[in-house]
Structures are given as structure tokens and as C-alpha cells.
Design an enzyme around this catalytic site. Structure first.
Site, PDB file in Angstrom:
ATOM      1  N   SER A  94       1.483  -1.652   0.382  1.00  0.00           N
ATOM      2  CA  SER A  94      -0.205   0.032   0.116  1.00  0.00           C
ATOM      3  C   SER A  94       0.806   1.344   0.255  1.00  0.00           C
ATOM      4  O   SER A  94       1.330   1.607  -0.931  1.00  0.00           O
ATOM      5  CB  SER A  94      -1.121  -0.156   1.375  1.00  0.00           C
ATOM      6  N   HIS A 137      -7.063  -6.095  -0.067  1.00  0.00           N
ATOM      7  CA  HIS A 137      -5.902  -5.197   0.576  1.00  0.00           C
ATOM      8  C   HIS A 137      -5.590  -5.605   1.811  1.00  0.00           C
ATOM      9  O   HIS A 137      -3.786  -5.375   1.350  1.00  0.00           O
ATOM     10  CB  HIS A 137      -6.988  -3.796   0.756  1.00  0.00           C
TER      11      HIS A 137
END
Length: 256
Positions: free
Chosen positions: A87, A236
Site C-alpha cells: 500500500s 487489500h
């Protein structure tokens, strides 16, 4: 320099060290299990990114600055390493690969692309601020205080890893003011030029929407040797949701 957690190789050979850069609101501690398992043949060094954990505080949370932080860590390890970023840490890792490719042998980018996103993570800053730290003494109490703002128990547990109960009252090991102010930079992408000609793995969760098919041309333009892989059943937070699958995929790529 950034604070680090060093996991020495249990059976060292000539493999370069692996540096792990966490995502927004994370810390080096989040990667403990995966880091230890990957540290069989190589040293693994997980970092606290600036304004996270016990790393230095700064008024700036831009990717050129975060990439420079990672460069300093790699230089302290001998000047060349494999790099894994998730990320926000993945974007910082990509910027470093594009601007200082000499420092990186292989690059793993976990569930992020070199693009600007429209979503805003400021709501999580506000949720953490709503917790009255003067009244919570246990993790369970903090979880209950966070629950009205954060529905997902797994996400609450992730945030609470950055709440330090060794302090009385507990404190967030996050510079929430700067993270909120710098959020446009964090969700954005800088005007970085360059190409990384080394091997790069873009590893995503199959249930995540962060790396869309239409981003692949942009990725290949910057990372011409990019490979793509998905972990089924993961979103994610793929390294937390499917740690064994994540670890094995990274291992195969690094040892290819």
C-alpha cells in the site's frame, strides 16, 4: 533513520537482505510472522515508516521523502537489497525503485499501483481521535470505543496494534495530525520519472480493487519486467488475510 526490526537469517547464505515497508497506519510489528518465516536464508528488516511506530516524526509524508528514508535503510545494510512494500509502503518502494534502481535487486509491490486514488483514508484518523484515551485501560475497552466508527473487527484490531498501552494513558504510535494533513500526497502519486528494469512482482488480493486491469499499461511502462499475481480470497490486507499464501508467493519470486 527509520526505526527497524531486524530478523537475522536462521541459515544464512549469500541472499541479499529483504526490507519490508508497511502501509498507512501500520508498523514493522504488523509483519512479524511473515518476516520471521522469510528470514530463513536472508536477513529481513521491517521498518516503521516516518510518522508511524517509533520512527522520527516529520511534517512531510510525501513519497520522495519516504523513498529517501528507505534508501537510507538499504544503504546501512550494504547498499543493495530486495524490497517489499504494501500500500503506502508499496508506493514509496516504487518511487525508490524508479529513482535509485541501483539499490534494489527485486521489488515486490503488494496491492497498490503507481496511480493517484480518489478514496480518502482521513475517516480512520477521525475514528482514532474519537477514542477517549483517558478512559480506556485495556485493548477490549479501546476496541469497544472504536467500534461505532469502524465496523470491521479485523480493521479495528489492525489499528489497535498502534495503540501503546505501556503508556498511561495509552497513546497512538501514529502522527495523526500530519497523516491527515498529508493525505492528498498519500493517496496520490508524485510526478516521478524513470524506469526500473529489474524484476518486479505486483501481488494483489483477488477481492481487492486497488490494482485494476486498466493500470497494467502504466505499470509496465515504469516496470517493464513486471509480473502479476493474485491471491484468491484476499482483499487489500492480503498479507494479513492469507499470510501463508502471501509468504510462499513472495519466496518463490525472490528465489527465482
Amino acid at each position: 533513520m527509520l526505526a527497524t526490526i531486524h530478523h537475522p537469517a536462521t541459515m544464512p547464505d549469500d541472499a541479499l537482505p529483504l526490507v519490508i515497508a508497511h502501509g498507512l497506519y501500520g508498523s514493522a510489528r504488523n509483519w512479524g510472522v511473515i518476516a520471521r518465516r522469510l528470514a530463513d536464508r536472508r536477513d529481513v528488516v521491517a521498518v516503521d515508516m516516518r510518522n508511524h511506530g517509533i520512527s522520527p516524526r516529520s511534517d512531510v509524508q510525501g513519497y520522495p521523502e519516504m523513498a529517501a528514508d528507505l534508501a537510507e535503510v538499504i544503504e546501512s545494510l550494504g547498499g543493495r537489497a530486495d524490497l517489499l512494500g504494501h500500500s503506502m509502503g508499496g508506493k514509496a518502494s516504487m518511487v525508490l525503485a524508479l529513482t535509485r534502481p541501483d539499490l534494489i535487486r527485486r521489488l515486490v509491490v503488494a496491492d497498490i499501483a503507481p496511480v493517484a486514488y480518489s478514496h480518502d483514508q482521513t475517516r480512520h484518523v477521525l475514528a482514532m481521535r474519537r477514542v477517549d484515551l483517558a478512559t480506556v485501560t485495556t485493548r477490549a475497552e479501546a476496541d469497544a470505543a472504536l467500534a461505532p466508527s469502524v465496523d470491521d473487527p479485523a480493521l479495528r484490531a489492525f489499528f489497535l496494534q498502534s495503540l501503546d498501552f505501556r503508556e498511561k494513558p495509552p497513546v497512538w504510535r501514529l502522527n495523526l495530525d500530519v497523516l491527515e494533513a498529508e493525505m492528498p500526497k498519500i493517496v496520490g502519486w508524485p510526478d516521478t520519472t524513470g524506469r526500473f528494469e529489474g524484476p518486479a512482482l505486483f501481488l494483489t488480493g483477488a477481492d481487492s480493487g486497488y490494482v485494476r486491469p486498466e493500470y497494467r499499461d502504466t505499470i509496465r511502462a515504469l516496470f517493464p519486467k513486471a509480473r502479476f499475481a493474485k491471491i484468491p480470497g484476499a482483499g487489500h490486507w492480503l498479507h494479513a488475510e492469507k499470510p501463508r499464501e502471501f509468504e510462499e508467493t513472495v519466496r518463490v519470486f525472490l528465489e527465482a
